[in-house]
Each structure stands twice: as structure tokens, then as C-alpha cells.
Design a protein around this motif. Structure first.
Motif, short mmCIF file in Angstrom:
data_model
loop_
_atom_site.label_atom_id
_atom_site.label_comp_id
_atom_site.label_asym_id
_atom_site.label_seq_id
_atom_site.Cartn_x
_atom_site.Cartn_y
_atom_site.Cartn_z
N GLN A 286 0.81 -1.22 0.00
CA GLN A 286 0.00 0.00 0.00
C GLN A 286 0.84 1.27 0.00
OE1 GLN A 286 -2.61 -0.55 3.38
NE2 GLN A 286 -3.73 -2.24 2.41
N GLY A 287 2.16 1.11 -0.07
CA GLY A 287 3.03 2.28 -0.11
C GLY A 287 3.22 2.98 1.21
N LYS A 288 2.80 2.33 2.31
CA LYS A 288 2.94 2.94 3.63
C LYS A 288 4.33 2.71 4.21
CE LYS A 288 -1.97 2.36 4.78
NZ LYS A 288 -2.94 1.72 5.71
N ALA A 289 5.06 1.77 3.65
CA ALA A 289 6.39 1.45 4.17
C ALA A 289 7.28 0.96 3.03
CB ALA A 289 6.29 0.39 5.26
N LYS A 290 8.59 1.12 3.22
CA LYS A 290 9.58 0.60 2.28
C LYS A 290 10.51 -0.33 3.04
CE LYS A 290 9.56 4.65 -0.75
NZ LYS A 290 10.38 5.73 -1.36
N PRO A 291 10.86 -1.46 2.44
CA PRO A 291 11.73 -2.41 3.15
C PRO A 291 13.03 -1.79 3.65
CG PRO A 291 10.78 -3.45 1.22
CD PRO A 291 10.40 -2.01 1.15
N ALA A 292 13.63 -0.93 2.84
CA ALA A 292 14.93 -0.36 3.19
C ALA A 292 14.91 0.42 4.49
CB ALA A 292 15.43 0.52 2.06
N THR A 293 13.77 1.03 4.80
CA THR A 293 13.69 1.90 5.98
C THR A 293 12.75 1.36 7.06
OG1 THR A 293 11.98 3.21 4.86
CG2 THR A 293 14.26 3.98 4.68
N THR A 294 12.28 0.13 6.88
CA THR A 294 11.38 -0.48 7.87
C THR A 294 12.16 -1.44 8.75
OG1 THR A 294 9.50 -0.33 6.34
CG2 THR A 294 9.30 -1.85 8.21
N PRO A 295 12.27 -1.18 10.04
CA PRO A 295 13.04 -2.06 10.93
C PRO A 295 12.45 -3.47 10.97
CG PRO A 295 12.56 0.04 12.00
CD PRO A 295 11.73 0.00 10.76
N ILE A 296 13.32 -4.43 11.17
CA ILE A 296 12.87 -5.80 11.43
C ILE A 296 12.03 -5.80 12.70
CG2 ILE A 296 13.60 -8.15 11.99
CD1 ILE A 296 14.25 -7.46 9.13
N LYS A 297 10.87 -6.40 12.63
CA LYS A 297 10.00 -6.50 13.81
C LYS A 297 10.38 -7.75 14.59
CE LYS A 297 5.12 -6.60 15.25
NZ LYS A 297 5.19 -5.38 16.06
N ILE A 298 10.88 -7.55 15.81
CA ILE A 298 11.35 -8.68 16.62
C ILE A 298 10.28 -9.02 17.67
CG2 ILE A 298 13.12 -9.49 18.24
CD1 ILE A 298 15.08 -7.60 16.84
N ILE A 299 9.84 -10.27 17.64
CA ILE A 299 8.85 -10.77 18.61
C ILE A 299 9.54 -11.82 19.47
CG2 ILE A 299 6.64 -11.95 18.90
CD1 ILE A 299 5.79 -10.78 16.21
N ALA A 300 9.61 -11.55 20.78
CA ALA A 300 10.43 -12.39 21.63
C ALA A 300 9.71 -12.95 22.86
CB ALA A 300 11.66 -11.61 22.10
N LYS A 301 8.48 -12.56 23.07
CA LYS A 301 7.78 -13.00 24.28
C LYS A 301 6.94 -14.24 23.99
CE LYS A 301 4.67 -11.48 27.97
NZ LYS A 301 5.48 -12.18 28.98
N GLY A 302 7.13 -15.26 24.80
CA GLY A 302 6.37 -16.49 24.63
C GLY A 302 5.45 -16.75 25.81
N ASP A 303 4.44 -17.56 25.57
CA ASP A 303 3.51 -17.98 26.62
C ASP A 303 3.78 -19.44 26.98
OD1 ASP A 303 2.18 -15.52 26.69
OD2 ASP A 303 0.90 -16.09 25.00
N LEU A 304 3.49 -19.78 28.22
CA LEU A 304 3.77 -21.12 28.72
C LEU A 304 2.76 -22.14 28.17
CD1 LEU A 304 5.34 -23.01 30.61
CD2 LEU A 304 3.84 -22.27 32.47
N VAL A 305 3.29 -23.22 27.61
CA VAL A 305 2.47 -24.32 27.10
C VAL A 305 2.91 -25.60 27.81
CG1 VAL A 305 1.66 -25.59 25.08
CG2 VAL A 305 2.30 -23.16 24.87
N LEU A 306 1.97 -26.30 28.43
CA LEU A 306 2.27 -27.52 29.18
C LEU A 306 1.50 -28.70 28.60
CD1 LEU A 306 1.95 -26.20 32.86
CD2 LEU A 306 4.06 -26.51 31.56
N ASN A 307 2.17 -29.85 28.52
CA ASN A 307 1.52 -31.07 28.06
C ASN A 307 1.37 -32.01 29.26
OD1 ASN A 307 0.78 -33.52 26.88
ND2 ASN A 307 2.00 -33.16 25.04
#
Length: 334
Positions: A286-307
Motif C-alpha cells: 500500500q506504499g505505507k512502508a519501504k523495506p529499506a527503511t522499515t526495521p525488522i519487527k522482533i517478537i520475543a515473548k512467549g507464553d507457557l504451554v504444558l503437556n
């Protein structure tokens, strides 16, 4: 007289058409809006990657890119074959796609090698730097940006210690040729001693090695940790079968792998990784962002999963505070 009136009417109509076409108000014919072509290449099939792809396509649809109506989504799955990855990435280049998405590191690398100009959105690449995809997370500077899932390694190793307080030897299995997995193991080497573990490393070249390597590993360790590794993920059932026979729990990196027989993890929601990927792709289209100037989005938080089924099978007691945590924010498999 009637004939003359008719001729005058025809002349007036003709002049009116000429006026609108040439000198007066011009009415342009509606033009068809070009449907963008979006190439999505998935490295192989396993539940975690399938969820990322689903989240990506669902979010593209929410943002107005509906396959067959407002966009052409060209989806390919290489099923772990390197030659397939190359040929599929080359086809995207020949097809002149408007934007490409790589689901998992090998797919992203193949697309990046095939095309240096078309926007490439990384679909949950755990370590884009180690993979040679970008050199700067804040300012990618080229045609590549996207989403990185930074595995919460410290939380995961701490979880192993909480559930297995008396274990000393911790095994880790990963694919030697996977740069992202190797980068995570470097972190594990630093974290494991902090929680009192002696780390024993075992590598495989492909999924067919998992059975033999697992049986060797399980004779030497009392718990197994798996980093983000697509090859191990595809062979998770084999690893779990061998581990169950040895009464050794497996701690995987993703909640989907806990569903496949892992005991527990702090896992990042794979579907939401796809949603974030779809949003970044839509912003670029949509032209709202350009790869060259768009930071990598880092997702680092996880939720606990138990079996809990696996815990019962192995005779392992899960601490109450962890069960409570997973009940409030996480998932319990019973």
C-alpha cells in the motif's frame, strides 16, 4: 418540416457527443485496478510453519488482499527440498511478482538469492543476520525486511530447571547446516551453565538422522532441549517416540511441538507471527512502508504451554505455580 426537425436533432446529438469527447467534459472509461501478485514460499510442512502461513494469508485478506479477487497469491511449499526452493524462487522472479514472502530461513534465502529488487518480507526468521539476509535490523537498507521470532531461550532453559530440578546433563539436538539453529545453540551454551546444566550437543544433517542420533543422545542425558530447527520439527514424532521409550522429556521451542509430544515450553504464538508478517506485507504493497527503511519487527515473548498428558506418561510432576501460570495465560494440553 418533420424531416428537417429530425435532421437538426441528429446534428445536435452528434455535436454533443463531439463536445464531451473533445472539447468539453471528458468522461474517462473506468480502468481495471491491477491485482498485485504475492509470492509466498514455505520451506516445508510442519504445524509451526503452517500456522505462520495461515496467519499471513488471513491478515492479507483482512487488509484487502483476497486471493483471486483483489490479489493473486502464489503459494509454494518446497517440502524441504533445496532444488525445489531454488526453482520456486526463480519462478517468482520470472513471474515478476510484486512482493514475496519467505516462511522460514531457507525459503527467505532462496528468494533473496533469486531477486535483489522485489520487496521480500521475512516470515518469522529467527536470526536474519546469521542467515545473511540483513546486516542491520533497524535500517535494513535493501529490498528485505520482515518479522524475526527471537526465541526466549533463557525462559525455556529456566523452565527445564524448574520442572527437572535434579537433572545435570541436558542434551540439545539441532541441524548442523541450519544457521538459525546454530545461532540459538550458541545462546544455549551461555545460558545452560547458569542453571546448573552440563550441555551435551548432538547434530543431524537431515531428518532421517534423527532416530539414530536420538537413541545415542538418550543414553547420555535426562532431558532434551530443541532450538528452533525446521528439520527437527518435521521429525518431532520420531524424537518423541525415542524419548518416551527412554522416559526422557523433550522441551521444544514452539507450542505446536508441545502438541506433538513435547513436555513444555515458553512458545511464541506462530499464528500471530504470521499476522505480523501479513501486516508488514500489506504496508509495503500500500506504499505505507519501504523495506529499506522499515526495521525488522522482533517478537520475543512467549507464553507457557504444558503437556499434562506427556507429564503423566513420563511420571513427571509439574510445579503448581507453572500450572496456574499456563491456566491464566498460556495453554494446557490434557
Amino acid at each position: 418540416m418533420k424531416r428537417m426537425i429530425g435532421l437538426i436533432a441528429i446534428l445536435v446529438a452528434f455535436l454533443g457527443v463531439a463536445f464531451f469527447q473533445e472539447g468539453g467534459v471528458k468522461t474517462a472509461a473506468p480502468q481495471e485496478v491491477k491485482k498485485p501478485t504475492i509470492g509466498i514460499l514455505q520451506t516445508m510442512s510442519h504445524p509451526a510453519l503452517d500456522q505462520i502461513t495461515k496467519g499471513t494469508i488471513d491478515q492479507l485478506k483482512k487488509r484487502g488482499y483476497v486471493n483471486g479477487k483483489t490479489a493473486k497469491i502464489d503459494f509454494e511449499n518446497a517440502q524441504g527440498d533445496q532444488s525445489n526452493l531454488k526453482s520456486m524462487a526463480d519462478r517468482f522472479d520470472n513471474e515478476d511478482t510484486d512482493l514475496n514472502i519467505g516462511i522460514a530461513t531457507p525459503a527467505a534465502q532462496s528468494i533473496a538469492n533469486a531477486n535483489k529488487t522485489t520487496p521480500l518480507i521475512l516470515g518469522a526468521i529467527s536470526n536474519p543476520k546469521s542467515a545473511g539476509l540483513v546486516s542491520n535490523y533497524k535500517h535494513p537498507g535493501g529490498n528485505i525486511t520482515g518479522v524475526s521470532n527471537l526465541t526466549p531461550t533463557n525462559d525455556q532453559i529456566r523452565l527445564v530447571r524448574e520442572i527437572m530440578p535434579n537433572v545435570k546433563e541436558l542434551g540439545v539436538m539441532y541441524t548442523s547446516g541450519d544457521p538459525s539453529a546454530a545461532a540459538e545453540v550458541k545462546v544455549v551454551r551461555q545460558v545452560a551453565p547458569k542453571y546448573g546444566f552440563k550441555l551435551k550437543e548432538f547434530t543431524v544433517s537431515n531428518s532421517s538422522d534423527v532416530d539414530q542420533v536420538a537413541q545415542t543422545m538418550l543414553q547420555q542425558v535426562k532431558a532434551v532441549y530443541v532450538p528452533t530447527d525446521n528439520t527437527i520439527a518435521t521429525a518431532m514424532q520420531t524424537l518423541v517416540k525415542d524419548a518416551n521409550n527412554a522416559h526422557v522429556p523433550v522441551f521444544p521451542p514452539a507450542g505446536t511441538m508441545v502438541h506433538d509430544g513435547g513436555l513444555a515450553t515458553y512458545g511464541i504464538n506462530q499464528y500471530q507471527l504470521g499476522v505480523a508478517t501479513g501486516n508488514m506485507a500489506a504496508d509495503v504493497l500500500q506504499g505505507k512502508a519501504k523495506p529499506a527503511t522499515t526495521p525488522i519487527k522482533i517478537i520475543a515473548k512467549g507464553d507457557l504451554v504444558l503437556n499434562m498428558k506427556e507429564a503423566k506418561l513420563l511420571g513427571i510432576n509439574i510445579p503448581t505455580h507453572l500450572v496456574n501460570e499456563a491456566s491464566k495465560k498460556g495453554e494446557i494440553i490434557r
